[in-house]
Design a protein around this motif. Structure first.
Motif, PDB file in Angstrom:
ATOM      1  N   GLY A  14       0.741  -1.289  -0.186  1.00  0.00           N
ATOM      2  CA  GLY A  14      -0.160   0.153   0.022  1.00  0.00           C
ATOM      3  C   GLY A  14       1.010   1.285  -0.055  1.00  0.00           C
ATOM      4  O   GLY A  14       0.365   2.234  -0.111  1.00  0.00           O
ATOM      5  N   THR A  15       2.221   1.132  -0.063  1.00  0.00           N
ATOM      6  CA  THR A  15       2.940   2.375   0.104  1.00  0.00           C
ATOM      7  C   THR A  15       2.884   3.030  -1.464  1.00  0.00           C
ATOM      8  O   THR A  15       3.263   2.186  -2.294  1.00  0.00           O
ATOM      9  CB  THR A  15       4.556   2.036   0.443  1.00  0.00           C
ATOM     10  N   SER A  16       2.798   4.110  -1.506  1.00  0.00           N
ATOM     11  CA  SER A  16       2.518   4.787  -2.682  1.00  0.00           C
ATOM     12  C   SER A  16       4.025   5.048  -3.464  1.00  0.00           C
ATOM     13  O   SER A  16       4.918   5.025  -3.115  1.00  0.00           O
ATOM     14  CB  SER A  16       2.133   6.410  -2.481  1.00  0.00           C
ATOM     15  N   GLU A  17       3.924   5.081  -4.762  1.00  0.00           N
ATOM     16  CA  GLU A  17       5.198   5.247  -5.426  1.00  0.00           C
ATOM     17  C   GLU A  17       6.143   6.307  -5.137  1.00  0.00           C
ATOM     18  O   GLU A  17       7.266   6.652  -4.941  1.00  0.00           O
ATOM     19  CB  GLU A  17       5.345   5.305  -7.010  1.00  0.00           C
ATOM     20  N   MET A  23      11.569   8.247  -0.233  1.00  0.00           N
ATOM     21  CA  MET A  23      12.444   7.359   0.963  1.00  0.00           C
ATOM     22  C   MET A  23      13.680   7.048   0.040  1.00  0.00           C
ATOM     23  O   MET A  23      14.929   7.209   0.901  1.00  0.00           O
ATOM     24  CB  MET A  23      11.845   6.180   1.097  1.00  0.00           C
ATOM     25  N   ARG A  24      13.784   6.633  -1.148  1.00  0.00           N
ATOM     26  CA  ARG A  24      14.995   6.402  -1.809  1.00  0.00           C
ATOM     27  C   ARG A  24      15.968   7.602  -2.000  1.00  0.00           C
ATOM     28  O   ARG A  24      17.101   7.304  -1.818  1.00  0.00           O
ATOM     29  CB  ARG A  24      14.708   5.831  -3.339  1.00  0.00           C
TER      30      ARG A  24
END
Length: 100
Positions: A14-17, A23-24
């Motif tokens: 469920g984590t959005s792109e 985060m990256r």
């Protein structure tokens, strides 16, 4: 002391792109800071399974407590499982600083 760290990241369902990209980007910035400080020496991408995020990192820290502080400061740690292997010099190591 040097440590080889096998870092396996699992992005929560469920984590959005956009959240992944953010985060990256934060992880990349922190990695640059750790490299500049001499804590992060190298990163490698081992063979990956489909959909797997995995990195091998070579870290330098005076002890495991300090290494844990370094690893905990990395944003992806929230989604990551780390396996730490302490490394010691091999008498036949041909690398930098090897005895001749």
């Amino acid at each position: 002391m040097e440590y080889l760290v096998d870092m396996v990241t699992t992005v929560p369902d469920g984590t959005s792109e956009q959240a992944v990209a953010e985060m990256r980007a934060r992880e990349a910035a922190r990695s640059r800071e750790l490299a500049a400080a001499g804590s992060l020496l190298r990163l490698w991408r081992p063979p990956l399974a489909p959909g797997q995020w995995r990195t091998w990192g070579l870290f330098d820290a005076p002890d495991e407590e300090r290494l844990e502080q370094v690893l905990a400061s990395m944003p992806l740690r929230a989604w990551r499982h780390d396996t730490v292997t302490p490394l010691s010099p091999h008498p036949n190591d041909p690398g930098p600083g090897a005895a001749r």
